[in-house]
Design a protein around this motif. Structure first.
Motif, PDB file in Angstrom:
ATOM      1  N   LYS A   1       0.867  -1.174   0.000  1.00 13.17           N
ATOM      2  CA  LYS A   1       0.000   0.000   0.000  1.00 13.17           C
ATOM      3  C   LYS A   1       0.908   1.230   0.000  1.00 13.17           C
ATOM      4  CE  LYS A   1      -3.685   2.325   2.392  1.00 13.17           C
ATOM      5  NZ  LYS A   1      -4.690   2.316   3.421  1.00 13.17           N
TER       6      LYS A   1
ATOM      7  N   ALA B   1       0.166   7.539   2.559  1.00 17.36           N
ATOM      8  CA  ALA B   1      -1.120   8.219   2.451  1.00 17.36           C
ATOM      9  C   ALA B   1      -0.993   9.685   2.817  1.00 17.36           C
ATOM     10  CB  ALA B   1      -2.137   7.556   3.360  1.00 17.36           C
TER      11      ALA B   1
ATOM     12  N   CYS C   1      -5.243   9.074  12.104  1.00 13.58           N
ATOM     13  CA  CYS C   1      -5.132   7.776  11.438  1.00 13.58           C
ATOM     14  C   CYS C   1      -5.255   6.645  12.442  1.00 13.58           C
ATOM     15  CB  CYS C   1      -3.850   7.652  10.623  1.00 13.58           C
ATOM     16  SG  CYS C   1      -2.368   7.359  11.561  1.00 13.58           S
TER      17      CYS C   1
ATOM     18  N   ASP D   1      -4.198   2.463  12.699  1.00 10.09           N
ATOM     19  CA  ASP D   1      -3.433   1.345  12.159  1.00 10.09           C
ATOM     20  C   ASP D   1      -3.772   0.096  12.963  1.00 10.09           C
ATOM     21  OD1 ASP D   1      -1.558  -0.529  11.345  1.00 10.09           O
ATOM     22  OD2 ASP D   1       0.163   0.799  11.573  1.00 10.09           O
TER      23      ASP D   1
ATOM     24  N   ASP E   1      -9.591   7.422   4.346  1.00 11.59           N
ATOM     25  CA  ASP E   1      -8.152   7.595   4.216  1.00 11.59           C
ATOM     26  C   ASP E   1      -7.438   7.421   5.559  1.00 11.59           C
ATOM     27  OD1 ASP E   1      -8.365   8.087   1.508  1.00 11.59           O
ATOM     28  OD2 ASP E   1      -8.408  10.271   1.755  1.00 11.59           O
TER      29      ASP E   1
ATOM     30  N   ILE F   1      -5.100   3.126   7.842  1.00 11.48           N
ATOM     31  CA  ILE F   1      -3.869   2.787   7.115  1.00 11.48           C
ATOM     32  C   ILE F   1      -3.479   1.338   7.347  1.00 11.48           C
ATOM     33  CG2 ILE F   1      -3.062   5.156   7.118  1.00 11.48           C
ATOM     34  CD1 ILE F   1      -1.103   4.394   9.335  1.00 11.48           C
TER      35      ILE F   1
END
Length: 171
Positions: free
Chosen positions: A24, A27, A51, A53, A168, A171
């Motif tokens: 990936k 971002a 974000c 994770d 978005d 991640i």
């Protein structure tokens, strides 16, 4: 505006094809209030999630504690790092005060109570790894915040307020 003539082409490495096919990309996650709203966290604070994770049980956010506010005593089960963006803050258990630009790191097992008595409050960017156990004013266990708690905090707020979930951030 981006100038494509400034992009440098590096030579391929042995695993370049696998990286192109399966990895990936990094971002870009917008941090404006529309893309990431301020979500209440108790009576005197708010969190701007940046974000999540799930693979590493990690999350990034900006914590905003208003003047005279505090976050309950909590214990970290993973490494945490922070940089102060605005105002000043500290932990009752330590003798330092963090100000804009100051970097803080916290080791697993650290327990403390965050406060800000700055007239303008404080804002700090946190990168959280692992769970955080919160305790009430009597030292009794209250709840655990991990990446899944932060995801629910964010998505429930968005759903309750008719806001789109920013995919978005995952991640």
């Amino acid at each position: 505006m981006r100038d494509a003539s400034k992009i440098v082409k590096l030579p391929d490495e042995p695993h370049s094809e696998a990286i192109r096919r399966f990895a990936k990309e990094g971002a870009y996650i917008a941090g404006d209030d529309k893309s990431s709203p301020w979500i209440p966290f108790g009576d005197v604070a708010a969190i701007k999630h940046l974000c999540f994770d799930v693979r590493n049980n990690a999350a990034a956010n900006i914590l905003w504690v208003k003047s005279g506010g505090r976050i309950g005593t909590h214990k970290h089960r993973g490494f945490v790092s922070a940089i102060t963006l605005e105002g000043s803050w500290g932990y009752y258990e330590y003798d330092w005060i963090a100000r804009p630009g100051d970097f803080i790191y916290e080791l697993p097992g650290a327990a403390h109570t965050l406060y800000s008595d700055d007239p303008n409050g404080m804002k700090a960017l946190f990168w959280l790894n692992g769970a955080i156990e919160f305790f009430d004013d009597n030292g009794e266990y209250d709840f655990t915040a991990d990446v899944f708690w932060f995801i629910e905090h964010y998505t429930r707020y968005c759903e309750a307020n008719g806001l789109p979930v920013n995919n978005d951030m995952f991640i």
